[in-house]
Design a protein around this motif. Structure first.
Motif, PDB file in Angstrom:
ATOM      1  N   GLN A 154       1.015  -1.049   0.137  1.00 12.68           N
ATOM      2  CA  GLN A 154      -0.023   0.109  -0.138  1.00 12.68           C
ATOM      3  C   GLN A 154       1.166   0.987   0.211  1.00 12.68           C
ATOM      4  O   GLN A 154       1.713   1.529   0.833  1.00 12.68           O
ATOM      5  N   GLU A 188      -3.284   3.405  -2.941  1.00 15.86           N
ATOM      6  CA  GLU A 188      -3.817   1.903  -3.174  1.00 15.86           C
ATOM      7  C   GLU A 188      -3.054   1.543  -3.400  1.00 15.86           C
ATOM      8  O   GLU A 188      -1.617   1.290  -2.661  1.00 15.86           O
ATOM      9  N   ASP A 214      -5.703  -3.445  -7.103  1.00 18.03           N
ATOM     10  CA  ASP A 214      -7.238  -3.743  -6.664  1.00 18.03           C
ATOM     11  C   ASP A 214      -7.909  -2.354  -7.451  1.00 18.03           C
ATOM     12  O   ASP A 214      -8.887  -2.865  -7.257  1.00 18.03           O
ATOM     13  N   ASP A 216      -9.051  -0.390  -5.358  1.00 17.66           N
ATOM     14  CA  ASP A 216     -10.604  -0.228  -4.469  1.00 17.66           C
ATOM     15  C   ASP A 216      -9.209   0.865  -3.222  1.00 17.66           C
ATOM     16  O   ASP A 216     -10.403   0.779  -2.202  1.00 17.66           O
ATOM     17  N   ILE A 219      -5.596  -0.172   2.652  1.00 14.68           N
ATOM     18  CA  ILE A 219      -6.846  -1.116   3.273  1.00 14.68           C
ATOM     19  C   ILE A 219      -8.417  -1.385   3.865  1.00 14.68           C
ATOM     20  O   ILE A 219      -8.298  -0.572   4.705  1.00 14.68           O
ATOM     21  N   SER A 220      -8.773  -1.930   3.679  1.00 12.84           N
ATOM     22  CA  SER A 220      -9.850  -1.934   4.304  1.00 12.84           C
ATOM     23  C   SER A 220     -10.828  -2.913   5.021  1.00 12.84           C
ATOM     24  O   SER A 220     -10.534  -4.411   4.807  1.00 12.84           O
ATOM     25  N   LYS A 223     -14.860  -6.612   1.827  1.00  9.63           N
ATOM     26  CA  LYS A 223     -15.115  -7.678   0.748  1.00  9.63           C
ATOM     27  C   LYS A 223     -14.190  -6.089  -0.068  1.00  9.63           C
ATOM     28  O   LYS A 223     -14.715  -4.699  -0.260  1.00  9.63           O
ATOM     29  N   ARG A 224     -13.346  -6.461  -1.023  1.00 13.42           N
ATOM     30  CA  ARG A 224     -12.251  -5.385  -2.199  1.00 13.42           C
ATOM     31  C   ARG A 224     -13.691  -5.976  -3.132  1.00 13.42           C
ATOM     32  O   ARG A 224     -13.730  -7.238  -3.468  1.00 13.42           O
ATOM     33  N   TYR A 225     -14.089  -5.432  -3.748  1.00 12.67           N
ATOM     34  CA  TYR A 225     -15.065  -5.631  -5.098  1.00 12.67           C
ATOM     35  C   TYR A 225     -14.004  -5.197  -6.462  1.00 12.67           C
ATOM     36  O   TYR A 225     -13.369  -4.298  -6.538  1.00 12.67           O
ATOM     37  N   SER A 282     -13.705   1.150  -1.051  1.00 11.37           N
ATOM     38  CA  SER A 282     -14.470   0.477  -1.358  1.00 11.37           C
ATOM     39  C   SER A 282     -15.934   0.134  -0.855  1.00 11.37           C
ATOM     40  O   SER A 282     -15.848  -0.254   0.501  1.00 11.37           O
TER      41      SER A 282
END
Length: 472
Positions: A154, A188, A214, A216, A219-220, A223-225, A282
């Protein structure tokens, strides 16, 4: 886009081997670690470098295993006045509070960074949101110098406007430009390749980079979409590198002896976006196809910018443009509560030949989806002068032009096409470590807008920001 990135990656790998270490200048992104390397060459035993405010605590070892611990605190007081509203909106806060660890290993072939944002979401001006983790990446330099660095994790993306490459403690204004707040994704998670190539026997430096993430944001926990986001940037420095990492500082504190210029262009394409900006978060906005599978719109972004410095004068110009692409396979949207609906009702304004304006509600899937995305273009121009006494004066003009269908027309957060900012700063050290900074800003709403407590107003918008900074 995929073929272009693979071709560019091959170009970087082939050409990077053609240049010796002596011909390549420092890479701005790892400035502290670079300085540590040079100091480590003078000793073969571990030591703590003499402390200087702003440079962090440096642990230096002669084997190339070095650490730099640094931090930053910015406190601000702000007031805003909205048009004819008889009220001032005041705010006191810790704007940024960060701790960062930079390191090198294996003879400088391995580089890494871990950064914590203790305010959480400070760069996006979203208090209490965002991620505590700001940076977390590991980089590999095949030749031990900056001809090429391959990193994963990241970090900031090269596909944003050039202001995002400027260190937060060196900004000429209390806040970054409106271009950044509208169009930038900032950080990202993914794969990044950077290179620095000298053009023949000239002063010119070419710095291409690519990013596959990715798409999105940072970091979260959820779910990553969506799919992947592909991007590339190329910077051209016709007069060589800036002094003392000046390319990553907004003001010209070191007084460039000769004119220095950086010209850059970047493009990114995100396959499946679930936020308004195309990669900052995300799961904010979701859609599905007829089989109840997630199906999201795509988003493209073009950025072009220049950065010029000479003898205390600094100039930055930035342009950004976004496009939204809506798939025919999208058949339903996901509500905030998690339920779905096929309703895509969109209010369309119609103006007849006589100039009369009426509103008509229609089922328009593409317009509905684009109206939830930040689509349009923006231009930011700023300049300043740094006096020898470490006083700096700066001016900035920003224009945001929304597409006919775009969330940029929202009257609460946006719908202000023109911004003018004037800044004055007093730097207390030559290392940008400590400063007092004042910014006075003016905004011009396009018609009626709303205040944070949902009062409607017309007329100009004013803001005053005062900041004190200390970097250790």
């Amino acid at each position: 886009m995929k073929k272009f990135l693979l071709t560019l990656l091959g170009f970087l790998l082939i050409n990077a081997t053609a240049y010796s270490q002596d011909e390549i200048d420092e890479v701005d992104a790892s400035e502290m670690s670079e300085e540590t390397d040079r100091e480590a060459n003078d000793t073969q035993k571990a030591s703590i470098n003499p402390y200087r405010l702003g440079n962090g605590i440096r642990l230096i070892a002669g084997n190339g295993n070095n650490l730099v611990l640094s931090g930053l605190v910015q406190t601000t007081a702000s007031t805003k006045k909205y048009g004819d509203i008889d009220k001032h909106y005041n705010r006191f806060r810790v704007r940024r509070a960060r701790v960062r660890l930079d390191g090198t290993a294996l003879g400088s072939k391995i580089r890494y960074r871990v950064g914590l944002d203790l305010v959480k979401g400070s760069e996006t001006d979203d208090d209490g949101a965002g991620s505590l983790l700001q940076d977390a990446w590991i980089g590999y330099r095949p030749w031990g110098d900056n001809r090429m660095q391959i990193s994963f994790g990241q970090r900031s993306t090269p596909t944003d406007n050039i202001e995002l490459s400027m260190s937060s403690h060196t900004l000429s204004f209390v806040e970054r430009s409106r271009i950044t707040s509208v169009f930038a994704t900032i950080r990202e998670i993914g794969f990044f390749v950077e290179s620095s190539l000298r053009l023949g026997h000239t002063q010119g430096i070419l710095r291409p980079s690519i990013a596959i993430t990715d798409g999105d944001g940072p970091i979260s926990g959820g779910k990553r979409y969506g799919g992947l986001k592909y991007g590339a940037r190329i910077n051209y420095l016709p007069f060589g590198t800036f002094r003392n990492y000046g390319q990553t500082r907004e003001s010209d504190m070191v007084y460039e002896f000769t004119p220095k210029l950086n010209i850059g262009v970047a493009y990114s394409y995100n396959q499946g976006v679930s936020d308004r900006r195309g990669g900052r978060a995300s799961g904010d906005i979701l859609y599905m196809d007829a089989k109840d599978h997630y199906k999201l719109p795509d988003m493209g972004k073009l950025v072009a910018d220049i950065n010029f410095k000479y003898a205390g004068f600094s100039f930055i110009a930035e342009f950004a443009k976004t496009w939204g692409y809506v798939s025919d396979k999208i058949t339903q949207r996901v509500r905030t509560a998690g339920t779905t609906t096929t309703d895509f009702a969109f209010e369309r304004t119609i103006i007849d030949a006589a100039g009369n304006q009426t509103t008509q509600t229609v089922q328009d899937k593409e317009s509905y989806i684009k109206n939830r995305m930040l689509l349009g273009w923006g231009l930011n121009i700023q300049m300043g002068y740094m006096f020898r006494s470490l006083w700096s004066i700066d001016a900035r003009y920003t224009h945001i032009q929304a597409d006919d269908v775009s969330f940029l027309n929202n009257d609460l957060y946006f719908n202000r096409p023109d911004y003018v900012d004037l800044g004055i700063s007093k730097y207390l050290t030559h290392s940008y470590a400590s400063k007092l900074q004042l910014t006075v800003g003016w905004g011009n709403p396009d018609g009626q807008c709303r205040t944070p407590d949902s009062r409607y107003y017309s007329g100009n918008e004013w803001n005053v920001d005062l900041m004190f900074q200390l970097k250790f």
